[in-house]
Design a protein around this motif. Structure first.
Motif, short mmCIF file in Angstrom:
data_model
loop_
_atom_site.label_atom_id
_atom_site.label_comp_id
_atom_site.label_asym_id
_atom_site.label_seq_id
_atom_site.Cartn_x
_atom_site.Cartn_y
_atom_site.Cartn_z
N TYR A 104 -10.10 5.01 -6.61
CA TYR A 104 -10.46 4.30 -5.37
C TYR A 104 -9.22 4.09 -4.50
O TYR A 104 -9.26 4.31 -3.28
CB TYR A 104 -11.10 2.96 -5.71
CG TYR A 104 -11.40 2.12 -4.50
CD1 TYR A 104 -12.48 2.40 -3.68
CD2 TYR A 104 -10.57 1.04 -4.16
CE1 TYR A 104 -12.76 1.63 -2.56
CE2 TYR A 104 -10.84 0.27 -3.04
CZ TYR A 104 -11.92 0.57 -2.25
OH TYR A 104 -12.19 -0.19 -1.15
N GLY A 105 -8.13 3.67 -5.12
CA GLY A 105 -6.90 3.42 -4.36
C GLY A 105 -6.35 4.67 -3.69
O GLY A 105 -5.96 4.64 -2.51
N SER A 106 -6.32 5.76 -4.41
CA SER A 106 -5.78 6.98 -3.82
C SER A 106 -6.70 7.54 -2.74
O SER A 106 -6.25 8.00 -1.69
CB SER A 106 -5.51 8.03 -4.90
OG SER A 106 -6.70 8.44 -5.50
N ALA A 107 -8.01 7.49 -2.97
CA ALA A 107 -8.95 8.00 -1.97
C ALA A 107 -8.91 7.16 -0.70
O ALA A 107 -8.90 7.70 0.41
CB ALA A 107 -10.36 8.02 -2.56
N THR A 108 -8.89 5.86 -0.86
CA THR A 108 -8.86 4.97 0.31
C THR A 108 -7.55 5.13 1.08
O THR A 108 -7.56 5.20 2.32
CB THR A 108 -9.03 3.50 -0.14
OG1 THR A 108 -10.26 3.40 -0.86
CG2 THR A 108 -9.07 2.57 1.04
N THR A 109 -6.44 5.19 0.37
CA THR A 109 -5.15 5.37 1.04
C THR A 109 -5.09 6.68 1.80
O THR A 109 -4.65 6.72 2.96
CB THR A 109 -4.01 5.30 0.00
OG1 THR A 109 -4.08 4.03 -0.66
CG2 THR A 109 -2.65 5.46 0.65
N ALA A 110 -5.54 7.75 1.17
CA ALA A 110 -5.52 9.06 1.84
C ALA A 110 -6.43 9.06 3.06
O ALA A 110 -6.08 9.63 4.10
CB ALA A 110 -5.94 10.15 0.87
N SER A 111 -7.58 8.41 2.96
CA SER A 111 -8.50 8.35 4.09
C SER A 111 -7.89 7.59 5.27
O SER A 111 -7.94 8.04 6.42
CB SER A 111 -9.80 7.69 3.65
OG SER A 111 -10.69 7.59 4.74
N ILE A 112 -7.29 6.43 4.99
CA ILE A 112 -6.69 5.62 6.05
C ILE A 112 -5.52 6.34 6.70
O ILE A 112 -5.39 6.40 7.92
CB ILE A 112 -6.26 4.25 5.50
CG1 ILE A 112 -7.50 3.43 5.14
CG2 ILE A 112 -5.38 3.49 6.49
CD1 ILE A 112 -7.21 2.17 4.36
N VAL A 113 -4.66 6.93 5.88
CA VAL A 113 -3.50 7.66 6.42
C VAL A 113 -3.96 8.86 7.23
O VAL A 113 -3.43 9.14 8.32
CB VAL A 113 -2.54 8.07 5.28
CG1 VAL A 113 -1.48 9.03 5.77
CG2 VAL A 113 -1.90 6.84 4.66
N GLY A 114 -4.95 9.59 6.73
CA GLY A 114 -5.47 10.74 7.47
C GLY A 114 -6.04 10.36 8.82
O GLY A 114 -5.79 11.01 9.83
N GLN A 115 -6.79 9.27 8.85
CA GLN A 115 -7.36 8.80 10.12
C GLN A 115 -6.27 8.35 11.08
O GLN A 115 -6.31 8.68 12.28
CB GLN A 115 -8.34 7.65 9.87
CG GLN A 115 -9.62 8.08 9.23
CD GLN A 115 -10.55 6.90 8.98
OE1 GLN A 115 -10.48 5.89 9.66
NE2 GLN A 115 -11.42 7.04 8.00
N ALA A 116 -5.30 7.60 10.58
CA ALA A 116 -4.25 7.07 11.45
C ALA A 116 -3.39 8.18 12.03
O ALA A 116 -3.12 8.21 13.25
CB ALA A 116 -3.38 6.09 10.67
N VAL A 117 -2.96 9.10 11.19
CA VAL A 117 -2.10 10.19 11.66
C VAL A 117 -2.87 11.08 12.65
O VAL A 117 -2.33 11.47 13.70
CB VAL A 117 -1.56 11.01 10.47
CG1 VAL A 117 -0.89 12.28 10.93
CG2 VAL A 117 -0.60 10.17 9.65
N THR A 118 -4.09 11.39 12.34
CA THR A 118 -4.89 12.23 13.24
C THR A 118 -5.13 11.54 14.57
O THR A 118 -5.04 12.16 15.64
CB THR A 118 -6.23 12.60 12.59
OG1 THR A 118 -5.97 13.23 11.34
CG2 THR A 118 -7.02 13.54 13.47
N GLY A 119 -5.42 10.25 14.54
CA GLY A 119 -5.61 9.50 15.78
C GLY A 119 -4.37 9.49 16.65
O GLY A 119 -4.45 9.70 17.88
N VAL A 120 -3.23 9.27 16.04
CA VAL A 120 -1.96 9.28 16.79
C VAL A 120 -1.70 10.65 17.39
O VAL A 120 -1.31 10.77 18.56
CB VAL A 120 -0.79 8.83 15.88
CG1 VAL A 120 0.55 9.11 16.53
CG2 VAL A 120 -0.93 7.35 15.54
N VAL A 121 -1.91 11.69 16.60
CA VAL A 121 -1.66 13.05 17.10
C VAL A 121 -2.63 13.40 18.22
O VAL A 121 -2.23 13.94 19.27
CB VAL A 121 -1.75 14.08 15.95
CG1 VAL A 121 -1.76 15.50 16.47
CG2 VAL A 121 -0.61 13.88 14.97
N MET A 122 -3.89 13.09 18.03
CA MET A 122 -4.91 13.45 19.03
C MET A 122 -4.68 12.70 20.35
O MET A 122 -4.75 13.30 21.42
CB MET A 122 -6.32 13.16 18.50
CG MET A 122 -6.77 14.04 17.37
SD MET A 122 -7.06 15.75 17.84
CE MET A 122 -8.46 15.59 18.91
#
Length: 107
Positions: free
Chosen positions: A8-26
């Motif tokens: 749960y911890g790794s999946a949630t962390t990866a999801s949050i980081v993926g969303q944040a980085v993609t949002g900043v880039v986009m």
């Protein structure tokens, strides 16, 4: 419990980081609109979370399987032949002595 927390911890962390980085880039670099950036970030977050969850579950299973392969005295379950003279009376070292092939098969 430990396995579920790790996955749960790794999946949630990866999801949050993926969303944040993609949002900043986009938004910041590509200048995309907020709805488009949100949609792409959501997709990337889902993919990142699913991938990280699967990889962490596989890793945790591998680690737990390695620890399960030892018995309570710390003996590895790998058998080592003490005597291999092909008379059917070999003794195996798996934490206790076994004197016949029938005893080995019954375990």
């Amino acid at each position: 419990v430990a396995k579920s927390l790790a996955v749960y911890g790794s999946a949630t962390t990866a999801s949050i980081v993926g969303q944040a980085v993609t949002g900043v880039v986009m938004i910041g670099i590509l200048g995309a609109s907020l709805p488009l950036a949100g949609a792409v970030a959501f997709g990337v977050g889902c993919c990142s979370g699913i991938t990280a969850g699967a990889v962490s579950e596989w890793t945790v299973d591998t680690v737990f399987d390695k620890h399960k392969s030892k018995d309570s005295k710390g003996y590895s379950q790998v058998c080592k032949n003490k005597s291999n003279d092909d008379d059917g009376n070999n003794q195996e070292d798996i934490g206790k002595e076994t004197t016949s092939l029938e005893d080995i098969n019954s375990q």
